[in-house]
Design an enzyme around this catalytic site. Structure first.
Site, PDB file in Angstrom:
ATOM      1  N   ASP A 338       2.814  -3.193  -3.164  1.00 10.32           N
ATOM      2  CA  ASP A 338       2.064  -1.969  -3.423  1.00 10.32           C
ATOM      3  C   ASP A 338       0.588  -2.319  -3.494  1.00 10.32           C
ATOM      4  O   ASP A 338       0.212  -3.486  -3.402  1.00 10.32           O
ATOM      5  CB  ASP A 338       2.552  -1.281  -4.707  1.00 10.32           C
ATOM      6  CG  ASP A 338       2.230  -2.089  -5.953  1.00 10.32           C
ATOM      7  OD1 ASP A 338       2.031  -3.309  -5.827  1.00 10.32           O
ATOM      8  OD2 ASP A 338       2.189  -1.507  -7.044  1.00 10.32           O
ATOM      9  N   ASP A 626       4.424  -2.553  -9.634  1.00  6.40           N
ATOM     10  CA  ASP A 626       4.243  -2.441 -11.084  1.00  6.40           C
ATOM     11  C   ASP A 626       4.618  -1.069 -11.619  1.00  6.40           C
ATOM     12  O   ASP A 626       4.606  -0.858 -12.827  1.00  6.40           O
ATOM     13  CB  ASP A 626       2.794  -2.747 -11.466  1.00  6.40           C
ATOM     14  CG  ASP A 626       1.798  -1.773 -10.846  1.00  6.40           C
ATOM     15  OD1 ASP A 626       2.210  -0.977  -9.972  1.00  6.40           O
ATOM     16  OD2 ASP A 626       0.612  -1.805 -11.216  1.00  6.40           O
ATOM     17  N   ASP A 630       8.306   1.739  -7.767  1.00  4.90           N
ATOM     18  CA  ASP A 630       8.641   0.507  -7.048  1.00  4.90           C
ATOM     19  C   ASP A 630      10.031  -0.009  -7.387  1.00  4.90           C
ATOM     20  O   ASP A 630      10.538  -0.914  -6.712  1.00  4.90           O
ATOM     21  CB  ASP A 630       7.618  -0.585  -7.380  1.00  4.90           C
ATOM     22  CG  ASP A 630       6.206  -0.209  -6.959  1.00  4.90           C
ATOM     23  OD1 ASP A 630       6.025   0.175  -5.800  1.00  4.90           O
ATOM     24  OD2 ASP A 630       5.294  -0.291  -7.808  1.00  4.90           O
TER      25      ASP A 630
END
Length: 897
Positions: A338, A626, A630
């Site tokens: 990400d 995080d 995710d």
């Protein structure tokens, strides 16, 4: 005038009906496997299964020997040793994973009793979050976490942090379709459970609760265990199949050949009792060979290697929760990462300011800096938490907080400025106006009232009649275009010195168009300093990087450019948005997936689909993240890497937590994983060489009609204790940076390489020939000491080996393996076996093996069928077997040159 709206809300009957129909507002916790189930899972390892079969056969033979042949209790040492090896391997793996779970100490639980304001029966009341139902009218205020998914009925300057679900730290929410963001991941009039209100307030009607919310769907998907086999699992399974087939094949050959020999020799004098005795002896030899062939120490070696790496990786800020992840990181071919919080700092910062010089004659000396400081400090709704002297934390809107951080870094305390300035009137920011304004009794310009305005540069510039230093609009437009091309947010600043009787606002807007434009500020979430080098290290190591983010395509592309992932050769084929990605068929995705470097505006399950498709193509996938969004991808990946300050859901779904949030730690995890795999290969090389020699000795005895010169307890020492020490020695070798110059190994590559295979066969064969020659010498001459062997006085007839000769043979066999351990340690390292920097553990364990063998022989007695050797014999054994190391060094030197 806007008429106030009345929301009666639900009554008690409607609440109960809604709860019965749509469920409660609680995320269903995942079912936890019992400790017993988790322990029993360790017995599914292919090598453990082979050991269990070998152990069962060994028990049967031992029972026959004890009760049928009336031999001593020592016959049970072999099965005991096998089951000790099984329990140690499974027990250690279980212990270290449970210990890591406890150290991890991260819960998925949320505070379901947190109070929420709702309207029921026409009254505003507080209820626990778990009692919110579909249809409830919920009042939203700044700083609160949104309790459920809902559609906005009202929104005033509403800014929501959706980073935990989409990666977007600030999303403007509105009920006016004219202000909807068409590129937003979720509709602009919808808010989601688990996201946080950074600014403004509103009212929503609940549309989904509990598991039906977007947060709940992500949480549920994160609990799905796809049981993805790791590359090491697959390769150990192949090794197990090879060993079992080879050992069973050779055992079958022994049975066939010995039966043929029996019938050739017996002639016409066949006797059933003699046949049964010979057949049973043959079966025992075959089972002995299977037991010797199975590497009892290998499962334990792998476990010890992984456990050791878990502890050492923690020192490099990699908290490993699942043991396999240590090695699997070394096999990674793709990292899906990400953006927010992983590649960037997840904190908005001032990239640059272009405040134009203010003319001294109008405002007085030193007014330039003071008026800018006042404009930033006063015309803001954000705060800074300065309780930690090392790091200030933003409270409120991240963009406005970036301005306060910039002020703080410049040595100016915004709190003191606010305390000395009187606020006369203010106009809050709205998505419709796109600016905010505050009129103050200025301290920067003593005795004057000043109106400060801040907002979208093009809107603020439109309110101005002049620009400081007469900077023209084309210059400002060029600055803005440059910042926007770098995917930065920009703010424009203006001020006006007010007359005493002048009103600043009229009908909810700035009165007049005579402000002075002060300048602009460019704000961005900066890339972490170490990320470009870390990304380059991974790319150079042959690992593909793919960014998956909820941010806009332009922002994602700019971040990719800053970390050198996006270059001038890339085009629109290398970037795709979430809706476009979702529209691709599985076949289209398989064809295009290798081209993608960026997926922007991605939804949570897009990342999971990406991971699963890459896995179908044979890639070994690591995922970083995080946020709650995710979690499904973290769970589905071969290795999930969460950030230390990420959400508990992300951490729970991951295999490794990067404590310092640094992408550079991922590169170190890859280095550790690759080095660990090489260490396991070195142990396989070492132990299979030992097993080849031992099997050949058993095989020779089977065909020659003699018993093995190595007893059961001696093989127990060699196969378990010594191999365990060797596993610890080879597992303790430090990682090598040179492995990052290699390309990822093929997922289908066998753990035994061609070079290893020839090394095992060649060295094992040479050792066997040497030991066979020694056996012949010992059988045909009486040896009372190695110093008196020469000149040889061979007799024509052989004799049974004496206890002293057996002790010599045992010690020579062990020390040949001891020196070969040093050769295995330097295998494929391009370094000398004497390059021992950072290898203190290896030397310590090598010394333990050395002195352990001496102690076994000197004090083992009847248990190990040994007698003490003379000191001169020990010296001769050590010196005479050491050429194994010297020849190995010469060969490695030749290869290096």
């Amino acid at each position: 005038m806007v008429e106030p709206k009345h929301y009666p809300g639900l009554n008690e009957i409607q609440v109960n009906e809604s709860r019965a129909l749509h469920g409660v507002n609680i995320l269903t916790p995942p079912e936890k496997e019992s400790l017993l189930t988790r322990f029993l899972e360790k017995f599914r390892d292919p090598l453990i299964i082979i050991l269990l079969v070998a152990g069962a056969l060994s028990i049967g033979i031992s029972i026959y020997e004890y009760y049928g042949l009336h031999e001593g209790a020592a016959v049970f040492f072999e099965p005991l040793g096998i089951f000790v090896a099984i329990l140690l391997a499974t027990g250690l793996a279980f212990f270290f994973e449970i210990k890591a779970d406890r150290e991890f100490a991260i819960l998925n639980q949320v505070n379901d009793d947190e109070p929420v304001q709702v309207i029921r029966n026409g009254n505003a009341i507080q209820i626990p979050k778990k009692d919110v139902v579909v249809g409830d009218i919920v009042i939203l205020s700044t700083g609160e976490e949104i309790p459920a998914d809902g559609q906005l009925l009202e929104a005033v300057s509403l800014q929501v942090d959706e980073s935990s679900l989409t990666g977007e730290p600030v999303c403007a929410k509105s009920t006016d379709p004219a202000h909807f963001d068409k590129e937003a991941t979720f509709p602009s009039d919808h808010v989601l459970r688990g996201t946080k209100i950074m600014e403004g307030h509103g009212i929503m009607t609940v549309t989904a609760v509990g598991d039906k919310t977007e947060n709940g769907k992500v949480f549920e998907a994160a609990q799905i265990d796809d049981s993805v086999k790791t590359p090491l699992n697959e390769q150990l399974e192949r090794l197990g199949r090879l060993i079992s087939r080879a050992s069973y094949g050779i055992a079958g050959l022994i049975v066939c050949v010995r039966m043929a020999m029996f019938f050739i020799n017996v002639g016409d004098g066949f006797d059933w009792m003699t046949f049964l005795s010979f057949f049973l002896q043959t079966i025992m030899i075959a089972v002995t060979l299977i037991v010797v062939a199975v590497p009892e120490g290998l499962p334990m070696a792998v476990t010890l290697s992984l456990a050791y790496s878990m502890r050492r990786m923690l020192k490099t800020n990699n908290l490993v929760r699942k043991m396999h992840a240590c090695e699997t990181m070394g096999a990674a071919t793709v990292i899906c990462t990400d953006k927010t919080g992983t590649l960037t700092e997840n904190q908005m910062r001032i990239y640059n300011t272009d405040f134009f010089a203010l003319p001294d004659q109008r405002l007085g000396n030193d007014a330039t800096s003071r008026i800018i400081e006042e404009a930033i400090a006063i015309n803001s709704t954000a705060q800074l938490d300065l309780s930690n002297p090392d790091k200030a934390t933003v409270l409120g809107n991240p963009t406005e907080g970036a301005l306060l951080l910039w002020l703080d870094a410049s040595g100016h305390d915004y709190r003191k400025i606010r305390e000395t300035v009187e606020i006369i009137d203010e106009l809050p920011f709205t998505t419709e106006r796109k600016y905010m304004a505050t009129e103050v009794r200025s301290q920067a310009l003593k005795g004057k009232s000043v109106l400060y305005v801040k907002g979208a540069p093009e809107i603020v510039y439109g309110l101005c009649s002049s620009t400081e230093s007469d900077v023209d609009k084309s210059t400002i437009d060029k600055m803005l275009l440059d910042y926007q091309n770098q995917a930065m947010r920009t703010l424009g600043f203006a001020y006006k010195i007010m007359n005493d009787d002048e009103l600043p606002f009229s009908e909810g807007a700035i009165a007049g168009r005579d402000l002075v434009f002060m300048g602009i500020a460019a704000i961005s979430d900066p890339v972490r300093a170490e990320v470009p080098d870390a990304v380059k290290e991974c790319i150079d190591a042959g690992i593909a990087i793919k960014i998956v983010t909820g941010d806009t395509p332009n922002t994602a592309k700019e971040i990719a450019r800053q970390i050198s992932l996006w270059n001038e050769n890339d085009n629109e084929l290398n970037i795709i948005t979430g809706p476009e990605f979702a529209a691709l068929s599985d076949k289209e995705l398989m064809e295009r997936i290798d081209d993608f470097k960026i997926i922007a505006r991605a939804r949570p399950l897009d990342k999971k689909r990406l991971v699963e498709t890459l896995q179908k193509k044979g890639e070994v996938v690591a995922v970083t993240g995080d946020g709650t969004n995710d979690a499904p991808a973290l769970k589905a990946a071969h290795v999930g890497l969460s950030m230390g300050d990420g959400t508990s859901v992300a951490k729970e779904a991951s295999d490794i937590t990067i404590i310092d949030n640094s992408f550079a730690s991922i590169g170190r995890a890859v280095m550790w994983g690759r080095s660990l795999y090489h260490n396991i290969q070195r142990f396989v090389l070492f132990q299979l060489t030992v097993n080849v020699v031992a099997c050949l000795i058993v095989l020779f005895g089977a065909f020659m009609g003699t018993e093995s010169p190595l007893t059961v307890t001696q093989m127990l020492w060699v196969n378990i204790i010594m191999d365990t020490f060797a596993a610890m020695a080879l597992a303790s070798l430090p990682p090598s940076q040179s492995v990052m110059q290699e390309k990822p190994r093929s997922r289908n590559a066998f753990i035994i390489t061609r070079l290893m295979k020839w090394d095992i066969i060649t060295v094992g064969g040479i050792f066997f020939i040497i030991l066979l020659a020694l056996l012949y010498l010992f059988h045909h001459t009486y040896i009372e000491g190695l110093d008196s062997m020469f000149p040889l006085n061979l007799s024509a007839e052989g004799h049974d080996l004496s206890p002293y000769e057996l002790s010599l043979f045992f010690s020579i066999f062990v020390f040949m393996q001891f020196w070969n351990m040093f050769n295995a340690r330097s295998f494929e390292t391009r370094k000398s076996a004497f390059h021992l920097k950072g290898c203190s553990e290896f030397l310590l364990i090598a010394c333990a093996i050395f002195f352990g063998q001496v102690l076994i022989v000197e004090f083992g007695g009847e248990m190990f069928n040994v007698v003490p050797l003379r000191f001169i014999d020990w010296v001769i054994i050590v010196v005479a077997t050491s050429p194994i190391l010297w020849f190995g060094e010469i060969i490695h030197l030749f290869k290096r040159s």
